[in-house]
Scaffold this motif. Sequence first.
Motif, PDB file in Angstrom:
ATOM      1  N   ARG A 169       0.814  -1.228   0.000  1.00  0.00           N
ATOM      2  CA  ARG A 169       0.000   0.000   0.000  1.00  0.00           C
ATOM      3  C   ARG A 169       0.845   1.275   0.000  1.00  0.00           C
ATOM      4  O   ARG A 169       0.509   2.235  -0.735  1.00  0.00           O
ATOM      5  CB  ARG A 169      -0.955  -0.019   1.199  1.00  0.00           C
ATOM      6  CG  ARG A 169      -1.697   1.296   1.483  1.00  0.00           C
ATOM      7  CD  ARG A 169      -2.623   1.671   0.346  1.00  0.00           C
ATOM      8  NE  ARG A 169      -3.260   2.959   0.574  1.00  0.00           N
ATOM      9  CZ  ARG A 169      -2.736   4.130   0.231  1.00  0.00           C
ATOM     10  NH1 ARG A 169      -1.549   4.182  -0.356  1.00  0.00           N
ATOM     11  NH2 ARG A 169      -3.392   5.250   0.453  1.00  0.00           N
ATOM     12  N   PRO A 170       1.954   1.370   0.770  1.00  0.00           N
ATOM     13  CA  PRO A 170       2.740   2.612   0.761  1.00  0.00           C
ATOM     14  C   PRO A 170       3.319   2.975  -0.602  1.00  0.00           C
ATOM     15  O   PRO A 170       3.678   4.126  -0.835  1.00  0.00           O
ATOM     16  CB  PRO A 170       3.859   2.322   1.768  1.00  0.00           C
ATOM     17  CG  PRO A 170       3.303   1.281   2.670  1.00  0.00           C
ATOM     18  CD  PRO A 170       2.447   0.421   1.786  1.00  0.00           C
ATOM     19  N   GLN A 171       3.395   2.007  -1.515  1.00  0.00           N
ATOM     20  CA  GLN A 171       3.967   2.264  -2.831  1.00  0.00           C
ATOM     21  C   GLN A 171       2.912   2.638  -3.873  1.00  0.00           C
ATOM     22  O   GLN A 171       3.254   2.939  -5.007  1.00  0.00           O
ATOM     23  CB  GLN A 171       4.723   1.024  -3.306  1.00  0.00           C
ATOM     24  CG  GLN A 171       5.797   0.534  -2.347  1.00  0.00           C
ATOM     25  CD  GLN A 171       6.436  -0.763  -2.819  1.00  0.00           C
ATOM     26  OE1 GLN A 171       6.703  -0.938  -4.002  1.00  0.00           O
ATOM     27  NE2 GLN A 171       6.676  -1.672  -1.891  1.00  0.00           N
ATOM     28  N   LEU A 172       1.653   2.615  -3.490  1.00  0.00           N
ATOM     29  CA  LEU A 172       0.568   2.835  -4.436  1.00  0.00           C
ATOM     30  C   LEU A 172      -0.133   4.159  -4.175  1.00  0.00           C
ATOM     31  O   LEU A 172      -0.358   4.538  -3.025  1.00  0.00           O
ATOM     32  CB  LEU A 172      -0.453   1.691  -4.340  1.00  0.00           C
ATOM     33  CG  LEU A 172       0.072   0.273  -4.557  1.00  0.00           C
ATOM     34  CD1 LEU A 172      -1.031  -0.743  -4.303  1.00  0.00           C
ATOM     35  CD2 LEU A 172       0.628   0.120  -5.967  1.00  0.00           C
ATOM     36  N   GLU A 173      -0.487   4.852  -5.244  1.00  0.00           N
ATOM     37  CA  GLU A 173      -1.271   6.083  -5.130  1.00  0.00           C
ATOM     38  C   GLU A 173      -2.722   5.745  -5.429  1.00  0.00           C
ATOM     39  O   GLU A 173      -3.236   5.971  -6.524  1.00  0.00           O
ATOM     40  CB  GLU A 173      -0.734   7.137  -6.095  1.00  0.00           C
ATOM     41  CG  GLU A 173       0.681   7.608  -5.766  1.00  0.00           C
ATOM     42  CD  GLU A 173       1.158   8.728  -6.676  1.00  0.00           C
ATOM     43  OE1 GLU A 173       0.348   9.181  -7.524  1.00  0.00           O
ATOM     44  OE2 GLU A 173       2.319   9.144  -6.546  1.00  0.00           O
ATOM     45  N   ILE A 174      -3.393   5.203  -4.431  1.00  0.00           N
ATOM     46  CA  ILE A 174      -4.782   4.787  -4.572  1.00  0.00           C
ATOM     47  C   ILE A 174      -5.566   5.280  -3.366  1.00  0.00           C
ATOM     48  O   ILE A 174      -4.995   5.626  -2.330  1.00  0.00           O
ATOM     49  CB  ILE A 174      -4.910   3.238  -4.675  1.00  0.00           C
ATOM     50  CG1 ILE A 174      -4.307   2.565  -3.422  1.00  0.00           C
ATOM     51  CG2 ILE A 174      -4.255   2.723  -5.937  1.00  0.00           C
ATOM     52  CD1 ILE A 174      -4.507   1.070  -3.382  1.00  0.00           C
ATOM     53  N   GLU A 175      -6.890   5.317  -3.537  1.00  0.00           N
ATOM     54  CA  GLU A 175      -7.757   5.707  -2.427  1.00  0.00           C
ATOM     55  C   GLU A 175      -8.026   4.477  -1.571  1.00  0.00           C
ATOM     56  O   GLU A 175      -8.982   3.746  -1.784  1.00  0.00           O
ATOM     57  CB  GLU A 175      -9.060   6.301  -2.960  1.00  0.00           C
ATOM     58  CG  GLU A 175      -8.900   7.682  -3.561  1.00  0.00           C
ATOM     59  CD  GLU A 175      -8.457   8.712  -2.518  1.00  0.00           C
ATOM     60  OE1 GLU A 175      -8.848   8.578  -1.341  1.00  0.00           O
ATOM     61  OE2 GLU A 175      -7.710   9.635  -2.882  1.00  0.00           O
ATOM     62  N   ILE A 178      -4.444   3.927   4.923  1.00  0.00           N
ATOM     63  CA  ILE A 178      -3.057   3.655   5.280  1.00  0.00           C
ATOM     64  C   ILE A 178      -3.052   2.600   6.382  1.00  0.00           C
ATOM     65  O   ILE A 178      -3.877   2.628   7.287  1.00  0.00           O
ATOM     66  CB  ILE A 178      -2.375   4.942   5.779  1.00  0.00           C
ATOM     67  CG1 ILE A 178      -2.297   5.973   4.657  1.00  0.00           C
ATOM     68  CG2 ILE A 178      -0.986   4.650   6.341  1.00  0.00           C
ATOM     69  CD1 ILE A 178      -1.852   7.348   5.119  1.00  0.00           C
ATOM     70  N   LYS A 202      -9.617  12.394   5.862  1.00  0.00           N
ATOM     71  CA  LYS A 202      -9.901  12.917   4.514  1.00  0.00           C
ATOM     72  C   LYS A 202     -11.367  13.289   4.312  1.00  0.00           C
ATOM     73  O   LYS A 202     -11.775  13.559   3.183  1.00  0.00           O
ATOM     74  CB  LYS A 202      -9.484  11.891   3.461  1.00  0.00           C
ATOM     75  CG  LYS A 202      -7.984  11.574   3.462  1.00  0.00           C
ATOM     76  CD  LYS A 202      -7.645  10.564   2.380  1.00  0.00           C
ATOM     77  CE  LYS A 202      -6.146  10.339   2.281  1.00  0.00           C
ATOM     78  NZ  LYS A 202      -5.590   9.717   3.491  1.00  0.00           N
TER      79      LYS A 202
END
Length: 206
Positions: A169-175, A178, A202
């Motif tokens: 997850r830390p490597q992905l730019e997704i909604e 965390i 958010k």
Amino acid sequence: ERYGHYRRAMRHSHALNAVAIVLEMVRKCTNYGMPRSTAAQGGIMAASGATALAALRIGGRVAFERLVRPKARRAEDVPCSPEAITPEWLTAVLCQQTPGAVVTDVVVKASSAGTHERHQLIVSYNDAGQRAGLPRSMFTKSLPSIVTRMIGGFNGTARVEGRFYTQLRPQLEIEAPIGYHAAFDRQTYASMLLLEDMVATKSATF
């Protein structure tokens, strides 16, 4: 004290009933007892036998946890349920990168249940933790019951999900939330995942 013994006996009885339910699920899912070839029946018997033994072992562990109510206090501990989470454990897993930060209190709120159980944590910090902006609200995904541990722990999905949130997850730019921490116990199949509260961070809507 007599009432306390009664409550513990009732919790133990409920755990044993849950074991019986899981064993019946195993029987139905494998169609054990239906006419099949000898080879097929042998494979089904082996698979259902291993699953039944796992259910019995997990059932015994869950009964023990409900009687003893162990608490997680060190970073390497895996909380068996949200109620096992302590400020000391949260300090160990959330504040390690923030010198002087300490979790002073935690409140557990029930949310929903399915293949996992989900709870909200309201976390309080000392001044150092507040100044660092450490998360004050988060969600847990855990496996506190026999059924959830058979579904999410025995088949390994909880462990894989934890790796996704902490490694991929830390490597992905997704909604997606965390992942603050993930822990899995290969012996008891207990699992604890701490996830971002996206409503708080958010203003997300679902």
